[in-house]
Write a protein that holds these residues in place. Structure first.
Motif, PDB file in Angstrom:
ATOM      1  N   GLN A  44      -4.380  83.037  58.434  1.00 39.95           N
ATOM      2  CA  GLN A  44      -3.368  82.780  57.405  1.00 39.95           C
ATOM      3  C   GLN A  44      -4.062  82.471  56.083  1.00 39.95           C
ATOM      4  OE1 GLN A  44       0.077  80.701  60.068  1.00 39.95           O
ATOM      5  NE2 GLN A  44      -1.512  79.355  59.349  1.00 39.95           N
ATOM      6  N   ASP A  46      -3.724  80.026  54.243  1.00 43.66           N
ATOM      7  CA  ASP A  46      -3.966  78.589  54.054  1.00 43.66           C
ATOM      8  C   ASP A  46      -5.223  78.107  54.777  1.00 43.66           C
ATOM      9  OD1 ASP A  46      -3.152  78.621  56.711  1.00 43.66           O
ATOM     10  OD2 ASP A  46      -1.479  77.222  56.423  1.00 43.66           O
ATOM     11  N   TYR A  48      -5.929  78.467  58.023  1.00 41.96           N
ATOM     12  CA  TYR A  48      -5.689  78.108  59.414  1.00 41.96           C
ATOM     13  C   TYR A  48      -5.249  79.335  60.204  1.00 41.96           C
ATOM     14  CZ  TYR A  48      -5.943  73.416  57.559  1.00 41.96           C
ATOM     15  OH  TYR A  48      -6.378  72.276  56.936  1.00 41.96           O
ATOM     16  N   GLY A  85      -6.181  71.097  49.404  1.00 43.46           N
ATOM     17  CA  GLY A  85      -5.490  72.376  49.254  1.00 43.46           C
ATOM     18  C   GLY A  85      -6.371  73.463  48.663  1.00 43.46           C
ATOM     19  N   GLU A  88      -8.714  74.590  51.484  1.00 39.38           N
ATOM     20  CA  GLU A  88      -7.948  75.392  52.429  1.00 39.38           C
ATOM     21  C   GLU A  88      -7.693  76.795  51.885  1.00 39.38           C
ATOM     22  OE1 GLU A  88      -5.333  71.892  54.627  1.00 39.38           O
ATOM     23  OE2 GLU A  88      -4.638  72.696  52.707  1.00 39.38           O
ATOM     24  N   ALA A  89      -7.312  76.889  50.607  1.00 39.86           N
ATOM     25  CA  ALA A  89      -7.025  78.188  50.006  1.00 39.86           C
ATOM     26  C   ALA A  89      -8.277  79.062  49.940  1.00 39.86           C
ATOM     27  CB  ALA A  89      -6.428  78.004  48.612  1.00 39.86           C
ATOM     28  N   GLY A  92      -9.070  80.207  53.417  1.00 37.85           N
ATOM     29  CA  GLY A  92      -8.104  81.231  53.815  1.00 37.85           C
ATOM     30  C   GLY A  92      -8.421  82.579  53.205  1.00 37.85           C
TER      31      GLY A  92
END
Length: 114
Positions: A44, A46, A48, A85, A88-89, A92
């Motif tokens: 994904q 994000d 994950y 965030g 995570e981005a 991803g």
């Protein structure tokens, strides 16, 4: 045997078998490649894993690996003065880019085969 004793016996059998269903992080990591190739899980944006097909084993693999990823992302964010965030981005984006053809990625909220 009464209905109550049958019910209790069935419940005990389920409880006894639950530890056998539990998976370790190492087992999840070992099964990740196959889970991706078979279309159970995908990457994904994000950072994950997500469940593509409703398989219990795939969901457990995703859950365990996502917990480990979250911990690593939090550590990286803290160590580098970044927002979680943002880490995570970036993770991803890299995961989507590295995903081989034929495996699933999430694009605009929908699963597509890359």
């Amino acid at each position: 045997m009464t209905l109550r004793s049958k019910w209790i016996g069935g419940l005990l059998a389920i409880c006894i078998s639950l530890p056998a269903l539990a998976m370790s992080l190492n087992e999840a990591m070992s099964g990740l490649g196959q889970a991706k190739q078979s279309g159970q899980v995908g990457e994904q944006p994000d950072g994950y894993l997500g469940v593509v097909a409703g398989d219990t084993q795939g969901a457990e693999i995703a859950r365990l690996i996502n917990e480990a990823r979250r911990g690593e992302y939090q550590r990286l964010a803290k160590d580098n003065g970044l927002q979680l965030g943002d880490v995570e981005a970036l993770a991803g984006q890299k995961a989507l880019e590295k995903t081989p053809a034929g495996q699933y990625i999430q694009v605009n909220g929908k699963w597509v085969r890359k």
